[in-house]
Design a protein around this motif. Structure first.
Motif, PDB file in Angstrom:
ATOM      1  N   ASP A  68       0.788  -1.160  -0.064  1.00 44.25           N
ATOM      2  CA  ASP A  68       0.023   0.022  -0.043  1.00 44.25           C
ATOM      3  C   ASP A  68       0.994   1.176  -0.040  1.00 44.25           C
ATOM      4  O   ASP A  68       1.624   1.505   0.907  1.00 44.25           O
ATOM      5  CB  ASP A  68      -0.962   0.175   1.074  1.00 44.25           C
ATOM      6  N   ALA A  69       0.569   2.158  -1.203  1.00 46.00           N
ATOM      7  CA  ALA A  69       1.984   3.191  -1.045  1.00 46.00           C
ATOM      8  C   ALA A  69       1.269   4.531  -0.687  1.00 46.00           C
ATOM      9  O   ALA A  69       1.798   5.420  -0.647  1.00 46.00           O
ATOM     10  CB  ALA A  69       2.234   3.397  -2.866  1.00 46.00           C
ATOM     11  N   SER A  70      -0.161   4.238  -0.214  1.00 44.86           N
ATOM     12  CA  SER A  70      -0.823   5.871   0.216  1.00 44.86           C
ATOM     13  C   SER A  70      -0.021   6.415   1.511  1.00 44.86           C
ATOM     14  O   SER A  70      -0.266   7.699   1.701  1.00 44.86           O
ATOM     15  CB  SER A  70      -2.042   5.484   0.420  1.00 44.86           C
ATOM     16  N   TYR A  71       0.547   5.559   2.152  1.00 48.65           N
ATOM     17  CA  TYR A  71       1.289   6.208   3.431  1.00 48.65           C
ATOM     18  C   TYR A  71       2.093   7.050   3.201  1.00 48.65           C
ATOM     19  O   TYR A  71       2.624   7.927   4.000  1.00 48.65           O
ATOM     20  CB  TYR A  71       1.857   4.954   4.442  1.00 48.65           C
ATOM     21  N   ARG A  72       2.896   6.944   1.841  1.00 52.54           N
ATOM     22  CA  ARG A  72       3.953   7.801   1.838  1.00 52.54           C
ATOM     23  C   ARG A  72       3.705   9.118   1.612  1.00 52.54           C
ATOM     24  O   ARG A  72       4.420  10.096   1.741  1.00 52.54           O
ATOM     25  CB  ARG A  72       4.590   7.557   0.323  1.00 52.54           C
ATOM     26  N   SER A  73       2.366   9.604   1.294  1.00 54.23           N
ATOM     27  CA  SER A  73       1.730  11.012   1.574  1.00 54.23           C
ATOM     28  C   SER A  73       2.284  11.727   2.810  1.00 54.23           C
ATOM     29  O   SER A  73       2.457  12.868   2.915  1.00 54.23           O
ATOM     30  CB  SER A  73       0.378  11.194   1.079  1.00 54.23           C
ATOM     31  N   GLY A  74       2.436  10.741   3.914  1.00 50.30           N
ATOM     32  CA  GLY A  74       2.835  11.276   5.092  1.00 50.30           C
ATOM     33  C   GLY A  74       4.229  11.435   5.581  1.00 50.30           C
ATOM     34  O   GLY A  74       4.479  11.317   6.658  1.00 50.30           O
ATOM     35  N   ILE A  75       5.076  10.913   4.659  1.00 54.19           N
ATOM     36  CA  ILE A  75       6.547  10.990   4.629  1.00 54.19           C
ATOM     37  C   ILE A  75       7.278  12.002   3.827  1.00 54.19           C
ATOM     38  O   ILE A  75       6.814  12.047   2.529  1.00 54.19           O
ATOM     39  CB  ILE A  75       6.901   9.508   4.290  1.00 54.19           C
ATOM     40  N   GLY A  76       8.207  12.484   4.696  1.00 56.48           N
ATOM     41  CA  GLY A  76       9.280  13.662   3.897  1.00 56.48           C
ATOM     42  C   GLY A  76      10.630  12.603   3.685  1.00 56.48           C
ATOM     43  O   GLY A  76      10.979  11.996   4.695  1.00 56.48           O
TER      44      GLY A  76
END
Length: 235
Positions: A68-76
């Motif tokens: 699931d790649a959606s979590y990347r939006s919360g990562i810098g």
């Protein structure tokens, strides 16, 4: 919180991560250290979704990320060597990343102004000095106010003034409740910024301690000497 359970990853016959377990606490700066080839880069890339582990589970805030790649939006993410299309200008790169992120209005431009990057906006990325490339990468890592930030050798190539500015920003973000994962070969930087040190050796956690615990248990005044004494004692 980031929970890593029994992560394994091999490249051909080379087993890089060997059942690694790790908990990264929220609102802290965790330094991930280890010699070259220890597995720390593979671990970081697994957390970022750039490498798929052969087995094991990674969860971020209770959500399993595998597939699931959606979590990347919360990562810098600030890589050690930023790679963007060389033919694009700094402004075009920022606009491109903004577009990928959905063009949010509430962005953090503190570092952009602190680094005085306005004068670099029209320049092609390939013409920038190494230090200015790092500045662009740092700006993008914090721009979208992510709750989790990965910083790979963040001060590499920066002049003392810019390095101090970035360190101050990292410390403020930690105080604001961000979870920060840091890698660096500069032990004074780790000692200054990190709450906890995770030392990886041969694909597993060799030791995991707070910076203060490392200094107190080894009797050393610097983190560099504390880690060296810790490793000699384990030899």
């Amino acid at each position: 919180m980031i929970q890593i359970e029994q992560i394994r990853k091999s490249f051909g016959k080379l087993e890089v991560l060997r059942g690694l377990d790790l908990t990264i606490n929220p609102h802290e700066i965790t330094a991930v250290l280890g010699p070259n080839g220890a597995g720390k880069t593979t671990l970081i890339k697994s957390l970022l979704g750039l490498v798929k582990p052969d087995s094991g589970v990674i969860t971020i805030n209770g959500k399993r990320i595998n597939g699931d790649a959606s979590y990347r939006s919360g990562i810098g993410y600030m890589p050690q060597n930023a790679r963007y299309p060389d033919n694009l200008t700094v402004q075009e790169i920022i606009d491109m990343v903004r577009d990928v992120r959905g063009n949010p209005e509430d962005t953090d431009e503190e570092l952009f102004h602190a680094f005085n990057l306005k004068t670099e906006l029209g320049k092609k990325f390939k013409t920038l000095s190494g230090g200015n490339r790092q500045k662009v990468s740092a700006v993008l890592a914090f721009l979208f106010r992510p709750p989790v930030v990965f910083l790979d050798e963040p001060s590499a190539g920066l002049d003392p003034v810019s390095s101090s500015c970035l360190k101050d920003k990292i410390a403020r973000e930690r105080e604001a409740g961000k979870t920060i994962i840091l890698t660096s070969h500069i032990m004074s930087e780790i000692q200054e910024l990190a709450d906890k040190v995770v030392y990886i050796l041969d694909g597993v956690i060799h030791f995991e301690m707070t910076v203060n615990e490392l200094l107190e248990t080894t009797g050393e005044r610097t983190l560099e000497r504390a880690i060296a004494r810790k490793m000699k004692g384990a030899a």
